[in-house]
Scaffold this active site. Structure first.
Site, PDB file in Angstrom:
ATOM      1  CE  LYS A   1      -9.448  -3.567  -0.358  1.00 37.34           C
ATOM      2  NZ  LYS A   1      -8.257  -2.907   0.247  1.00 37.34           N
TER       3      LYS A   1
ATOM      4  NE  ARG B   1      -7.687   4.217   4.186  1.00 39.94           N
ATOM      5  CZ  ARG B   1      -7.056   4.368   3.029  1.00 39.94           C
ATOM      6  NH1 ARG B   1      -6.185   5.361   2.878  1.00 39.94           N
ATOM      7  NH2 ARG B   1      -7.276   3.557   2.033  1.00 39.94           N
TER       8      ARG B   1
ATOM      9  NE  ARG C   1      -8.838   6.620  -1.479  1.00 39.94           N
ATOM     10  CZ  ARG C   1      -9.096   5.320  -1.339  1.00 39.94           C
ATOM     11  NH1 ARG C   1      -9.092   4.536  -2.394  1.00 39.94           N
ATOM     12  NH2 ARG C   1      -9.352   4.804  -0.153  1.00 39.94           N
TER      13      ARG C   1
ATOM     14  NE  ARG D   1     -13.021  -1.256   4.826  1.00 46.42           N
ATOM     15  CZ  ARG D   1     -12.729  -0.879   3.592  1.00 46.42           C
ATOM     16  NH1 ARG D   1     -13.558  -1.088   2.619  1.00 46.42           N
ATOM     17  NH2 ARG D   1     -11.586  -0.274   3.364  1.00 46.42           N
TER      18      ARG D   1
ATOM     19  NE  ARG E   1      -4.459   4.863  -3.186  1.00 45.91           N
ATOM     20  CZ  ARG E   1      -5.386   4.137  -2.583  1.00 45.91           C
ATOM     21  NH1 ARG E   1      -5.772   2.999  -3.131  1.00 45.91           N
ATOM     22  NH2 ARG E   1      -5.895   4.526  -1.440  1.00 45.91           N
TER      23      ARG E   1
HETATM   24  P1  AP5 Z   1      -4.724  -0.246  -4.684  1.00 49.56           P
HETATM   25  O1  AP5 Z   1      -5.032  -1.333  -5.663  1.00 49.56           O
HETATM   26  O2  AP5 Z   1      -5.244   1.115  -4.973  1.00 49.56           O
HETATM   27  O3  AP5 Z   1      -5.096  -0.743  -3.197  1.00 49.56           O
HETATM   28  P2  AP5 Z   1      -6.487  -1.051  -2.525  1.00 49.56           P
HETATM   29  O4  AP5 Z   1      -6.351  -2.323  -1.780  1.00 49.56           O
HETATM   30  O5  AP5 Z   1      -7.613  -0.955  -3.515  1.00 49.56           O
HETATM   31  O6  AP5 Z   1      -6.514   0.159  -1.478  1.00 49.56           O
HETATM   32  P3  AP5 Z   1      -7.654   1.159  -0.997  1.00 49.56           P
HETATM   33  O7  AP5 Z   1      -6.952   2.248  -0.259  1.00 49.56           O
HETATM   34  O8  AP5 Z   1      -8.543   1.600  -2.124  1.00 49.56           O
HETATM   35  O9  AP5 Z   1      -8.446   0.234  -0.036  1.00 49.56           O
HETATM   36  P4  AP5 Z   1      -9.367   0.585   1.127  1.00 49.56           P
HETATM   37  O10 AP5 Z   1      -9.950  -0.748   1.401  1.00 49.56           O
HETATM   38  O11 AP5 Z   1      -8.775   1.293   2.265  1.00 49.56           O
HETATM   39  O12 AP5 Z   1     -10.331   1.702   0.490  1.00 49.56           O
HETATM   40  P5  AP5 Z   1     -11.878   1.727   0.124  1.00 49.56           P
HETATM   41  O13 AP5 Z   1     -12.021   2.652  -1.000  1.00 49.56           O
HETATM   42  O14 AP5 Z   1     -12.464   0.379   0.048  1.00 49.56           O
HETATM   43  O15 AP5 Z   1      -3.130  -0.179  -4.539  1.00 49.56           O
HETATM   44  C1  AP5 Z   1      -2.526   0.778  -3.705  1.00 49.56           C
HETATM   45  C2  AP5 Z   1      -1.239   1.319  -4.379  1.00 49.56           C
HETATM   46  O16 AP5 Z   1      -0.300   0.259  -4.485  1.00 49.56           O
HETATM   47  C3  AP5 Z   1      -1.460   1.853  -5.797  1.00 49.56           C
HETATM   48  O17 AP5 Z   1      -0.641   2.957  -5.996  1.00 49.56           O
HETATM   49  C4  AP5 Z   1      -1.041   0.669  -6.680  1.00 49.56           C
HETATM   50  O18 AP5 Z   1      -0.548   1.122  -7.922  1.00 49.56           O
HETATM   51  C5  AP5 Z   1       0.044   0.010  -5.849  1.00 49.56           C
HETATM   52  N1  AP5 Z   1       0.093  -1.446  -5.994  1.00 49.56           N
HETATM   53  C6  AP5 Z   1      -0.963  -2.309  -5.991  1.00 49.56           C
HETATM   54  N2  AP5 Z   1      -0.525  -3.576  -6.096  1.00 49.56           N
HETATM   55  C7  AP5 Z   1       0.842  -3.519  -6.130  1.00 49.56           C
HETATM   56  C8  AP5 Z   1       1.863  -4.526  -6.234  1.00 49.56           C
HETATM   57  N3  AP5 Z   1       1.584  -5.832  -6.304  1.00 49.56           N
HETATM   58  N4  AP5 Z   1       3.158  -4.101  -6.227  1.00 49.56           N
HETATM   59  C9  AP5 Z   1       3.468  -2.774  -6.141  1.00 49.56           C
HETATM   60  N5  AP5 Z   1       2.545  -1.776  -6.076  1.00 49.56           N
HETATM   61  C10 AP5 Z   1       1.234  -2.152  -6.059  1.00 49.56           C
HETATM   62  O19 AP5 Z   1     -12.499   2.389   1.469  1.00 49.56           O
HETATM   63  C11 AP5 Z   1     -12.332   3.747   1.785  1.00 49.56           C
HETATM   64  C12 AP5 Z   1     -13.160   4.091   3.019  1.00 49.56           C
HETATM   65  O20 AP5 Z   1     -14.568   3.880   2.736  1.00 49.56           O
HETATM   66  C13 AP5 Z   1     -12.916   3.237   4.267  1.00 49.56           C
HETATM   67  O21 AP5 Z   1     -11.809   3.702   5.016  1.00 49.56           O
HETATM   68  C14 AP5 Z   1     -14.246   3.397   5.018  1.00 49.56           C
HETATM   69  O22 AP5 Z   1     -14.321   4.640   5.671  1.00 49.56           O
HETATM   70  C15 AP5 Z   1     -15.259   3.403   3.891  1.00 49.56           C
HETATM   71  N6  AP5 Z   1     -15.780   2.046   3.594  1.00 49.56           N
HETATM   72  C16 AP5 Z   1     -15.673   1.381   2.404  1.00 49.56           C
HETATM   73  N7  AP5 Z   1     -16.247   0.178   2.496  1.00 49.56           N
HETATM   74  C17 AP5 Z   1     -16.724   0.066   3.757  1.00 49.56           C
HETATM   75  C18 AP5 Z   1     -17.397  -0.980   4.458  1.00 49.56           C
HETATM   76  N8  AP5 Z   1     -17.688  -2.162   3.873  1.00 49.56           N
HETATM   77  N9  AP5 Z   1     -17.729  -0.767   5.759  1.00 49.56           N
HETATM   78  C19 AP5 Z   1     -17.460   0.422   6.358  1.00 49.56           C
HETATM   79  N10 AP5 Z   1     -16.812   1.436   5.757  1.00 49.56           N
HETATM   80  C20 AP5 Z   1     -16.452   1.260   4.453  1.00 49.56           C
END
Ligand code: AP5
Length: 223
Positions: free
Chosen positions: A13, A171, A160, A88, A127
């Site tokens: 994402k 997760r 992270r 989510r 990552r």
């Molecule tokens: P990357 O693009 O970084 O992946 P991402 O989907 O953004 O992953 P996140 O870990 O940031 O998502 P998340 O939803 O768990 O975290 P968030 O910060 O929202 O890609 C990952 C890796 O793969 C990278 O190294 C990249 O280079 C590589 N890559 C990407 N695409 C690729 C491809 N096509 N091919 C090969 N490699 C590739 O949430 C964190 C925490 O916040 C949650 O756990 C929760 O506690 C809290 N939180 C956030 N929002 C909410 C909500 N709405 N409700 C409740 N809690 C929440």
């Protein structure tokens, strides 16, 4: 254009959102980044959510709904927005429907990046994030020298805390239990666009663009 990026942790994402923001000139609302900013600033909210995030659980719905409602009241979101990491849960999705329940405001499309569990685990284990510019990198074992640095600004990259293997497993489970029902939720609304998130980054981007073409206003060829 009002868009949602939906996908499990590590689905890509964050990787895909920059070009969407640039192409459509819309602000990104990334709830994970917003919560990490609160933690960095050591606010009461940041201290409250830190242990929840570090064990891989979801922050309570009411907190997130309040944050997103406030952000969506800001005028820059009137010309569109990209939500990353929200909603989510079904409760968050239905709150979003209510927040947007006024003429001309609705979600246009939900881009679901589908990626297998094993690929998610592999990606997050490798990552690295830049604390200064937020750029994200993947280093395979052997590629990582001690203290890898950001090629853009030289800052020392970090992993992270919630990318530790046992937290990643949690997760992904939380995604499957609490967030995956949104796939049906938005399919029923006719808004779901599923993309193979395991393709190389450029191909995922091209697939997203193809899906979104149908939402773009037609060009006036007589002009
Ligand atoms: P990357 O693009 O970084 O992946 P991402 O989907 O953004 O992953 P996140 O870990 O940031 O998502 P998340 O939803 O768990 O975290 P968030 O910060 O929202 O890609 C990952 C890796 O793969 C990278 O190294 C990249 O280079 C590589 N890559 C990407 N695409 C690729 C491809 N096509 N091919 C090969 N490699 C590739 O949430 C964190 C925490 O916040 C949650 O756990 C929760 O506690 C809290 N939180 C956030 N929002 C909410 C909500 N709405 N409700 C409740 N809690 C929440």
């Amino acid at each position: 254009m009002n868009l949602i990026l939906l996908g499990a942790p590590g689905a890509g994402k964050g990787t895909q959102r920059a070009f969407l923001v640039e192409r459509y000139g819309i602000p990104v609302i990334a709830t994970g980044d917003m919560l990490r900013d609160e933690r960095k600033a050591n606010t009461p909210l940041g201290r409250q959510v830190a242990p929840i995030m570090d064990r891989g659980d979801l922050v309570p719905d009411d907190l997130l709904i309040q944050i997103v409602r406030k952000r969506l009241q800001q005028p820059d979101t009137r010309r569109g927005f990209l939500l990353d990491g929200f909603p989510r849960t079904v409760a968050q999705a239905s709150a979003l429907d209510q927040i947007l329940a006024e003429p001309g405001r609705a979600v246009d499309a939900v881009l679901y990046l589908r990626v297998s569990r094993q690929v998610l685990i592999d990606r997050l284990a490798h990552r690295y994030v830049c604390p200064t510019c937020g750029s994200v990198y993947t280093f395979q074992p052997g590629e990582v020298r001690q203290g890898p640095r950001c090629p853009k600004d030289g800052a020392q990259l970090y992993q992270r805390p919630d990318d530790r293997p046992q937290v990643v497993a949690r997760r992904i489970d939380v995604f499957l239990q609490q967030t995956a029902p949104l796939i049906d939720y938005y399919a029923r609304q006719g808004k779901l666009e599923t993309i193979d998130g395991q393709l190389p980054v450029e191909q995922v981007r091209a697939a997203i663009l193809r899906k979104l073409k149908t939402f773009e206003p037609a060009q006036d060829v007589t002009a």
